[in-house]
Design a protein around this motif. Sequence first.
Motif: not given
Length: 1325
Positions: A650-660
């Motif tokens: 879920f932490v990674c999801r908050q990151i990879y659901n943005t382009c940057e």
Amino acid sequence: MRSGVDYTVFFSLFRGQKVEETLYESFLNKMSQLPTKVEAELQPLLGQLLKSIKERITAAPSVECAEEILLHLEETDENFHNYELVKYLRNYIDTALGSVIEEETEKCTSAEGRSLGSGQDTLVQQVTRKTRESEEYKEMMQSLKSTMMIVVESLINKFEEDQLKKEELHRKKTREQHTSYCMDSCSDSGSSFNQSYTFMNQEQLQIIVGKLDPSQPKEIRREALQSLCCAPPSDVLNCECWITLRKHLATALSDPDPILSDRSLRFYAKTFASSTFSATRDTYTSLASHLESCFMSHQSSFPTLSAGVDITNPEVIRLLKKFRLLNEFQKEVPSFWIRQPEKFMEEIVESTLSLLSVTHEQSFRAESSYHVLKPVHFLALLDTKASWFNKWMHGYYSRTVVLRLLETKYKSLITAAVRQCLDYFDSRSTEDDGTDNLCAMQNQITNGRRMYYTGHELQYIYFVHSLCLLGRLLMYTDGRKLFPIKVKNRKELVSLVDLLVLLIQMMYQNHKSSQNGKTTQGDSFAPANLVMEILRMLCGRKECATECLYRSIIIDSLLFPISTLLKEDQMLVACFETALINAADILARIASTDRGLLLLLFGENNKDAASNCPSAAQIIAEFTKRLLDGEFPTLASTEPSTALKGAFIFVCRQIYNTCEGLDVLMPYGLHESISKAWKKARLLSERIPTPVAGNESDSTARELQNTMILEEMLLDNLLNFAATPKGLLLLQRTGALNECVIYMFSRFTKKLQVSKCEKFGYGVMVTQVAATAPGIVALQSSGFIKALVMELWSVLECGRDDARMINPKPTPVEPIDRSCQKSFLALVNLLSSFCAAYELIGNMPLPNKAAYSLREVPTSIVDVIDRLIIMNSNAKIHSLFNYEHSHMFGVRLLTVMCCNLDIVLLLESQYHVSEILLNAQKENVRESLENPGDFIIDGLSVERNHILVRMNLIGGPSERVLPPRVLQKGNDPYHWPLFSSYPLPECYLREPLKKPSVKQDHELSKLLKNSENQTGWLENCKNQFHKIMKSKPDAIKGSILVELLEKVVGHLSDNPSHCFFRPYEVSDSNVKRLGLSLIQQLGIKVVVRYGKFLGLLKDDSDQELAILLMHCERFMKQQQTTISSSLCCLRGGYVGHDWFASTAFLIMSGDGERTLKFLQQFSSLLASAFLWLPRLHTSIHLSVENAESGIHPVYSCTAYYIEMLLKTEVPLVFSAFRMSGFTPSQICQHWLAQCFWNYLNWTEIGHYIAICIILGPDYQVYMCIALLKHLEQEILHHMQTQDLQVFLKEEAIHGFQVSSYLDFMTNLENSYRTTILTEMENIKS
């Protein structure tokens, strides 16, 4: 009779009244129509009635209001006739008065002609009057009243008996619990509310004051205190001798005699409960001063930490009662002190802080009091989580005073709290005293069994109190300004960051002593949960998070155990999981904000990027990947829990659901790891047998449930890759796109939130998925489109099921009614992309049935077109309940669809839309002898007229005229002529432009002529081009533009370092045999029509353009790979029209050979992959996975970086897209696919092609950013009006000039070129 109803409120309201003469007389008169029976039968029925109206009577402000409620009960209570008492008495009326009523009715009816007027009311009134005058009625009323009086009196007596029993029971219970503090709750003060007052004059109070003098005997002082407790507190506090009396009360409060102390405390309690605000302030400060003096003096022997606290000790009981009374007032006073002068609050706050700041050094017995308990220990024992402080800090009015006093006078209180946290942490590092879980203690307290607290327990309670106090303090700016703090025996100051690092270390430290290695959420006093509560609070407030948590040292502290595990390859112990899950929760909250995300990606001030150290996001990604791949050694061969995996995914999801974020995490291949784990979980769930009822299969059922939870969690996180264009490509390559979309649809239909950190629903994700061919197919197979169409039909034709049919549905005024606006925008989002539209309607014929049932509901986009758009038969018209409204919806949808040139050609080639619209216009004429053939002007005819003009004319904002769709007031509501056949009326046609003749720039002409064998020529050309674009942009067009493009492309194609693809070899053999699709043929007509208007083409240019397109198609087929796909758009060649080749044809003024040569050279350049969309259609230059995906690099690469840059450079526009449920990638893909035709003027289209070829293909991204920045104000406006999608599609881009934004694009190039060009060059991988 057993009384099961609590009549306390009801009867106590009337006990001081003469019930027989007042309320009950009225009540019984109201019930005069009730029958009489034995008392035993009426008592429970009356009890039921009283119980039902208890709340209404209790809420009455006075006896008179309560009486009115009873008298009008039948009028106000809808359940009046359902009461058993009413039913019971109604039966008696029929028996006792039925014959009388019938007799009187017959008499009145027979005499109606003589004595009665017309109307039934007159008859009823007369029968009623006669019945009430009868002897039978009088006898019934007399009997009823006497019986009811007996019943009521019996209930009152029963109530009094119950009250006496309750009071006796209460006194008995009070005596039994006298030795137990926990159940005491200051019962003395509670009972004072029920005591009567004895009014006293000043002389009597003066005498009492004298009797309270400490020199008087105890008996006299006791009697005086007893008398004082019976007097109104307001009289006592306002007496002339209050100052002296206050001293005597404080002395009595400190007296060793328990009776004197208790009676004095009782007076304080009564004062708090029933006095004015000034009186309560004096009382509170007096009590606080008394407690402070007790701790400062040597009069009292307080417990020490080593001895602990025995709460059965009478002295301790009295002390706890005083603190309890103080604490109760602390928690209550914030509700009303805002209405008082600030001094009232200041005195209360200061007296409290002064008491809690008492330290051992201030004590009289400082030399021997190191272990003596402080006031804060007792307050913490009563209010462990410092709820009093939370309430004081809640409002700005009181918070300002508290923080000011803490800063100026009582900072020692904060220092002591910080020191307590430091001492606890140090002690836990060296020993395990088992006091870090107050749950067992709390249970014993509430069950009344806890009688003793050890010193360790008291210190832990004080630690919890301090931790909660500091946590609340950190929420406010002025509270954080109290740091840094100097703590005794420590060299360095304790800063705000130091404290937070300490708390995080404490969270990890606590896992060692957790029972079975797990700290459950129910352990509300566990340090880990207390710290988590504070950190969550800080995360929830932007300013707090920015100042406290968005620091590299905080992130490093949260990641320290993870970094250790990765470096040292340590064993992942089960007891450590809870701490890691807590850390992941905080990291996810940080990553869900823009600033927090940048911190995780690049560190504080981009330090990680500059130092080449792995960023926090990379550490988290590596840990998550290894967790999913099972690379951590574990104890007893147990895998990491689902909760731990889910928390870090879920932490990674908050990151990879943005382009940057996805850009940083791409190298870790998380999509592949999550996909493998999901497939493994799905396979495992299929192997587990289904539990059978009756068998002992608890473990099997639990295993199946856990596996399904894991499978759903992994699928949910995999779905979130679809939040970005490139992420959607990665998701499609995993092969799980269909399952993810099905899962999304199941949650979408339930209107579930995406996650706890997302603010919006699935709208944006659905739009992102719908922009691609595989995405729209997945949406269709999941049932999403069917559900959307059926919901639309329900709104248009059926109406809501729960709509009340009292009033008819209003006729819509707007073309798209508000009720169907949401469905309209959803369809616009779905049909925005040509590839999506082709998958849904390509090669799909219309049903065109001879008859349609009224119950036949459309289920697909083809059905929507058939039933709502192409109304070419009476059967379709008659199948609609709301023909005009529904057809208008379809026509408006068609208008938006026709903004995409490829969709126009598709609809025209398959359904002959323009012909059907023209026929509809032809039929929409008035049958009048005076003006035969006049068109009927209505909403539908005006909308059809607009579509016909839009479909026929091509051009930018100043190159074509589109008629409005709004009718005007007056005799001429629509002055634009309607038509029913082509060509268009002349008023819609602008005069054809003359072929541009440009005066050549001397320097540029010289540069173009000397392009042969000149080193640095390309760089000089770029500089000169940039200079001319800034100074004389109109010079770059016509022959200058042609020569410039040819020279630059020739120079680049001759240089092997710039050749990205294999060049196209021109061959004329058998080209004309290829043939063109119907879409291409219709596209040629559109191109030639536009070229003629621009003055660039001749009448016979269509054949030359057709040959050019055949050459291009042959070239494409030479470099296409054979793939097996279910997607319609991948079966064969490119299904749309080649707009780039057509644009190049117009730039070359219709010279086919010159254009072909240009395209041949251009096809070897990287820019061709992004400007020329058919170039990479199922191309051999793409990987097999990318070629089979059906997702073009313009979407997965260009649109991806458009969204990334837009969020940084024009954040308001990015937010507007998010809030509208639309994506920048969709509209930019639309613009780029048709080379900005219909959106920009021809000159600007030429400049767009030029900058992308001359300055680099990455300028395609910068161009779109510049356009969106140019439209910023309009975008923000239409976001508010909820029609952003429609505006961007239908409206041309007015006032935009490439030259005006060239500097802006150059700045973007300086910042992002390396990243974007590198990714563009990676399209082959």
